[in-house]
Design an enzyme around this catalytic site. Sequence first.
Site, PDB file in Angstrom:
ATOM      1  N   HIS A  57     -76.559  18.699  19.765  1.00  0.00           N
ATOM      2  CA  HIS A  57     -76.232  19.896  20.542  1.00  0.00           C
ATOM      3  C   HIS A  57     -75.141  19.593  21.561  1.00  0.00           C
ATOM      4  O   HIS A  57     -74.246  20.401  21.785  1.00  0.00           O
ATOM      5  CB  HIS A  57     -77.478  20.407  21.270  1.00  0.00           C
ATOM      6  CG  HIS A  57     -78.360  21.205  20.374  1.00  0.00           C
ATOM      7  ND1 HIS A  57     -79.417  21.952  20.831  1.00  0.00           N
ATOM      8  CD2 HIS A  57     -78.344  21.383  19.046  1.00  0.00           C
ATOM      9  CE1 HIS A  57     -80.002  22.540  19.809  1.00  0.00           C
ATOM     10  NE2 HIS A  57     -79.374  22.201  18.723  1.00  0.00           N
TER      11      HIS A  57
ATOM     12  N   GLU B  60     -75.997  30.887  16.145  1.00  0.00           N
ATOM     13  CA  GLU B  60     -76.388  29.655  16.855  1.00  0.00           C
ATOM     14  C   GLU B  60     -75.671  28.434  16.280  1.00  0.00           C
ATOM     15  O   GLU B  60     -75.750  28.183  15.066  1.00  0.00           O
ATOM     16  CB  GLU B  60     -77.909  29.471  16.741  1.00  0.00           C
ATOM     17  CG  GLU B  60     -78.416  28.277  17.530  1.00  0.00           C
ATOM     18  CD  GLU B  60     -79.946  28.143  17.470  1.00  0.00           C
ATOM     19  OE1 GLU B  60     -80.649  29.159  17.310  1.00  0.00           O
ATOM     20  OE2 GLU B  60     -80.424  27.003  17.586  1.00  0.00           O
TER      21      GLU B  60
ATOM     22  N   ASP C 273     -83.908  42.829   5.440  1.00  0.00           N
ATOM     23  CA  ASP C 273     -84.434  43.253   6.736  1.00  0.00           C
ATOM     24  C   ASP C 273     -85.136  42.066   7.408  1.00  0.00           C
ATOM     25  O   ASP C 273     -86.283  41.742   7.090  1.00  0.00           O
ATOM     26  CB  ASP C 273     -85.409  44.412   6.475  1.00  0.00           C
ATOM     27  CG  ASP C 273     -86.028  44.969   7.742  1.00  0.00           C
ATOM     28  OD1 ASP C 273     -85.976  44.296   8.788  1.00  0.00           O
ATOM     29  OD2 ASP C 273     -86.588  46.071   7.670  1.00  0.00           O
TER      30      ASP C 273
ATOM     31  N   LYS D 196     -89.840  28.603  14.586  1.00  0.00           N
ATOM     32  CA  LYS D 196     -88.538  29.192  14.970  1.00  0.00           C
ATOM     33  C   LYS D 196     -87.419  28.439  14.261  1.00  0.00           C
ATOM     34  O   LYS D 196     -86.447  29.042  13.793  1.00  0.00           O
ATOM     35  CB  LYS D 196     -88.371  29.140  16.493  1.00  0.00           C
ATOM     36  CG  LYS D 196     -87.160  29.878  17.029  1.00  0.00           C
ATOM     37  CD  LYS D 196     -85.888  29.079  17.025  1.00  0.00           C
ATOM     38  CE  LYS D 196     -84.727  29.871  17.606  1.00  0.00           C
ATOM     39  NZ  LYS D 196     -83.449  29.163  17.454  1.00  0.00           N
TER      40      LYS D 196
HETATM   41  C1  MEV Z   1     -83.585  25.412  17.753  1.00  0.00           C
HETATM   42  O1  MEV Z   1     -82.933  26.600  17.393  1.00  0.00           O
HETATM   43  C2  MEV Z   1     -84.688  25.084  16.789  1.00  0.00           C
HETATM   44  C3  MEV Z   1     -85.545  23.865  17.151  1.00  0.00           C
HETATM   45  O2  MEV Z   1     -86.081  24.019  18.462  1.00  0.00           O
HETATM   46  C4  MEV Z   1     -86.649  23.789  16.130  1.00  0.00           C
HETATM   47  C5  MEV Z   1     -87.704  22.754  16.419  1.00  0.00           C
HETATM   48  O3  MEV Z   1     -87.938  22.426  17.593  1.00  0.00           O
HETATM   49  O4  MEV Z   1     -88.335  22.305  15.441  1.00  0.00           O
HETATM   50  C6  MEV Z   1     -84.720  22.621  17.167  1.00  0.00           C
END
Ligand code: MEV
Length: 438
Positions: free
Chosen positions: A393, A85, A296, A280
């Site tokens: 981004h 990513e 892992d 995430k």
């Molecule tokens: C993107 O890979 C991760 C984010 O969505 C994490 C977040 O929203 O805190 C930017």
Amino acid sequence: MNKAISGFSKLPKEEKIQWIANQYFSKPLEALALLKNYWNTDEKIQKLHDEFIENTITNFYIPLGVAPNFLINGKFSTIPMAIEESSVVAAAAKAANFWSTRGGFKATVINTEKIGQVHFLYKGDASKLNAFFSQIKSQLYDETASITTNMQKRGGGILDIILNDKTHLMPNYFQLHATFETKDSMGANFINSCLEQFAKTLKEEACHYNLFNEDEKDIEVVMSILSNYVPNCIVRAEVSCPLSDLQEKQIPNPEEFAQKFIQAVQIAEIEPYRAVTHNKGIMNGVDAVVLATGNDFRAVEAGIHAYASRNGQYSSLSHAKIEDGIFSFWLEIPLALGTVGGLTSLHPLVKLSLEMLENPSAKELMQFVAVAGLAQNFAALRSLTTTGIQEGHMKMHLNNIINQFEATDVERMAIQKHFKKNTISHSAVENYIISLRE
Ligand code: MEV
């Protein structure tokens, strides 16, 4: 056309890819060429990769990047990250730079206990099973001696074994719940081997236990397996500094920044939809280091998300506060990692990543991984609560589009200048490139 095949696993690799190419591709020769293009030219390295899994047809690349300038417990490190990513490595590096002039990251391993269970069915009197367990407990240790000797020499081994009555959840369901210390290895093989021996001893000894009736003697072992949930194998990573030290060009008002940052964390603490995305972002850092160091990541993911739900609702793994004028931001996560065994001595890039981290112990690796997770979370929350996530981004996106159109250096500069003031979208960039070329 019948796309099933028997004996596929026994075919040589050339025949495997031949079959795949002919069965599934409109242009088999192109498919074959692509698959082979990703083979390593060094036959020894390719053989190694072929043998990691079964039915290997080629290699699937993921970039290995690095985030330098991580000041952790007073020492600088460069952290290797394997991830596909865009922006993640840049975000980690930016957070590392930011905190390197504000005291750096502190990381502490709180505990290192691993867990495994033998799940079994026992039809009878629970108090008799308890008495039986007390009687055979030392035998459970003794009969795993050949497995545990080496681990004991390294300071690890079986910590405890308890008997749990789970009949309130399922009729006749009991378990042996064992805890382990596995030092620098992740310990999956060690734990599973111990558990399978426990199961054997349990079953055999039950057959000879005089106080059991025939039904009670017939213990049925359902399975013996480690648990990837390790809530007592926890590492903490934190950053803190006086509020005023948060100030920099993009943070003109540190108090306002910190307040909004803390609100963003609180939302993730109370709101599961946000908590999942928030975590995430943490996993962007965690997984990238876990993968680069040959660990892992599925086990780590499963365990961490279970931990995030330990109070009955999925919640944020990180927390933040301002106290006495000090801003603090921290996380605690469970991590069962190894720096010996498994892929760590086999995969050349894993070895390289571990050497880059100066051959850490498993505890030190836990610290690197947790810090990468916290850095990533800091970077994400910082963008989200200030400029918004799209700014960074879209810059990346613009670069990708420019590359796609194979823009010259002159075109590239003109495009970048134009889109500083204009909204980036694929069609807007395409139209602008066309207009430039006209
Ligand atoms: C993107 O890979 C991760 C984010 O969505 C994490 C977040 O929203 O805190 C930017």
